[in-house]
Design an enzyme around this catalytic site. Sequence first.
Site, short mmCIF file in Angstrom:
data_model
loop_
_atom_site.label_atom_id
_atom_site.label_comp_id
_atom_site.label_asym_id
_atom_site.label_seq_id
_atom_site.Cartn_x
_atom_site.Cartn_y
_atom_site.Cartn_z
CB SER A 41 -9.66 -78.99 52.87
OG SER A 41 -9.15 -77.82 53.48
CB SER B 283 -15.38 -65.47 60.31
OG SER B 283 -15.87 -66.18 61.42
CE1 TYR C 250 -10.58 -67.43 61.82
CE2 TYR C 250 -12.67 -67.28 62.98
CZ TYR C 250 -11.96 -67.59 61.84
OH TYR C 250 -12.62 -68.06 60.72
CE LYS D 196 -11.25 -65.56 58.87
NZ LYS D 196 -11.26 -65.85 57.44
CB THR E 151 -14.62 -77.31 57.14
OG1 THR E 151 -14.24 -76.35 58.12
CG2 THR E 151 -15.66 -76.72 56.21
N1 NAP Z 1 -15.21 -73.75 59.40
C1 NAP Z 1 -15.77 -72.73 60.01
O1 NAP Z 1 -16.48 -72.90 61.01
C2 NAP Z 1 -15.60 -71.33 59.47
C3 NAP Z 1 -16.47 -70.33 59.92
C4 NAP Z 1 -16.33 -69.03 59.44
C5 NAP Z 1 -15.32 -68.74 58.53
N2 NAP Z 1 -14.47 -69.73 58.12
C6 NAP Z 1 -13.43 -69.37 57.16
O2 NAP Z 1 -13.59 -70.14 56.00
C7 NAP Z 1 -12.35 -70.24 55.32
C8 NAP Z 1 -12.15 -71.66 54.87
O3 NAP Z 1 -12.09 -72.51 56.01
P1 NAP Z 1 -12.76 -73.96 56.04
O4 NAP Z 1 -13.82 -73.94 57.07
O5 NAP Z 1 -13.07 -74.41 54.67
O6 NAP Z 1 -11.58 -74.82 56.69
P2 NAP Z 1 -10.43 -75.69 56.00
O7 NAP Z 1 -11.01 -76.90 55.36
O8 NAP Z 1 -9.38 -75.86 57.02
O9 NAP Z 1 -9.92 -74.76 54.82
C9 NAP Z 1 -8.93 -73.78 55.01
C10 NAP Z 1 -7.98 -73.92 53.85
O10 NAP Z 1 -7.03 -72.87 53.95
C11 NAP Z 1 -5.79 -73.43 53.64
N3 NAP Z 1 -4.67 -72.68 54.18
C12 NAP Z 1 -4.31 -72.47 55.47
N4 NAP Z 1 -3.19 -71.74 55.52
C13 NAP Z 1 -2.83 -71.49 54.23
C14 NAP Z 1 -1.79 -70.82 53.62
N5 NAP Z 1 -0.81 -70.24 54.34
N6 NAP Z 1 -1.74 -70.74 52.27
C15 NAP Z 1 -2.70 -71.33 51.52
N7 NAP Z 1 -3.71 -72.02 52.03
C16 NAP Z 1 -3.78 -72.10 53.38
C17 NAP Z 1 -5.81 -74.82 54.22
O11 NAP Z 1 -4.84 -75.59 53.57
P3 NAP Z 1 -4.06 -76.83 54.27
O12 NAP Z 1 -4.91 -78.02 53.96
O13 NAP Z 1 -2.75 -76.81 53.57
O14 NAP Z 1 -3.97 -76.52 55.73
C18 NAP Z 1 -7.23 -75.25 53.88
O15 NAP Z 1 -7.31 -75.85 52.61
C19 NAP Z 1 -11.30 -69.70 56.28
O16 NAP Z 1 -10.93 -68.40 55.91
C20 NAP Z 1 -12.03 -69.67 57.62
O17 NAP Z 1 -11.52 -68.66 58.46
C21 NAP Z 1 -14.59 -71.01 58.56
#
Ligand code: NAP
Length: 263
Positions: free
Chosen positions: A11, A131, A144, A148, A179
Amino acid sequence: MKTILITGAQSGIGKESAKLFASKGWNVIAGMRNPQLDKTFIEMENVKVVKLDVLNAEEIQAVAKEILDNGGLDVLFNNAGIGVKGCLDATPIDSIQEVLRTDLMGPIQLMKAFIPYFKSKRSGMLLTTTSLSGVVSFPYDSVYAAAKHALTGLCESLYFELKPYDIKVKVIVPGPVNTNFKMKTYNSNQNLKPAKNLSKILIPDFNQLTEAKEVAKAAYEAATSDNDQFEYIVGDVAKDLISQYRSQGIEEFKDTLSKKIFK
Ligand SMILES: NC(=O)c1ccc[n+]([C@@H]2O[C@H](COP(=O)([O-])OP(=O)(O)OC[C@H]3O[C@@H](n4cnc5c(N)ncnc54)[C@H](OP(=O)(O)O)[C@@H]3O)[C@@H](O)[C@H]2O)c1
């Protein structure tokens, strides 16, 4: 054809990155916890979906072995992550450990699985989604931020350590992204106004949230440019806040942020 392994490709940023790299002709290995649920990559010839829970050491070793036995890897993109927010005293220790294990120990184990191979071929890249919270610490974000910040520190150190082997280390630093990122909340505060004020600073306008595609573009730029850039900050909110934090220094920044949050 270059090969990238992307974790958390089920995702959000990971999925958009897998789509983008595949559309540019890369060989993509899309790691996800539930490959049986994938409908996006099923018919893409240059995307191989693999079961990869970053908490599972055996799965990490199996995926690494398969990649190394079948043509190797150019970029390891550690992107999977989870979050938790709220008050530290209200957050169960299990949740804290889960965040630290997923966001820090998972990437470390994956890096350890590929660094010897990258060293032996004297090339390769460790790309990591950190992040805004890995640079600036906000209230109700301690766990968090700890995960990070540690990830940022790990990558900064590895940047130097791996330079003599021509292995590149780069971080993608998004602010809030549109997301379904999971952030369980644990609260022990009566007064919710400071958290609301903080939300307005981090997300001034929901219609202007950074999209996952923009982050994927930054990841693609990082993976394909031959420069020595370490940090790719994505989104205006992250750019503004990191710039303020760095230009003001912690003392002035904390005073300014406190006034805005606790007004
Ligand atoms: N969204 C934000 O605002 C934001 C901002 C800054 C940084 N980030 C970083 O961006 C990255 C991606 O997040 P996103 O925003 O794209 O959200 P997301 O759609 O929730 O993506 C996170 C992905 O990580 C997977 N995941 C979680 N635990 C896992 C595990 N133990 N093993 C393998 N996969 C795992 C989830 O899989 P499942 O579907 O199985 O849960 C999901 O597909 C993360 O590192 C997050 O910290 C996000």
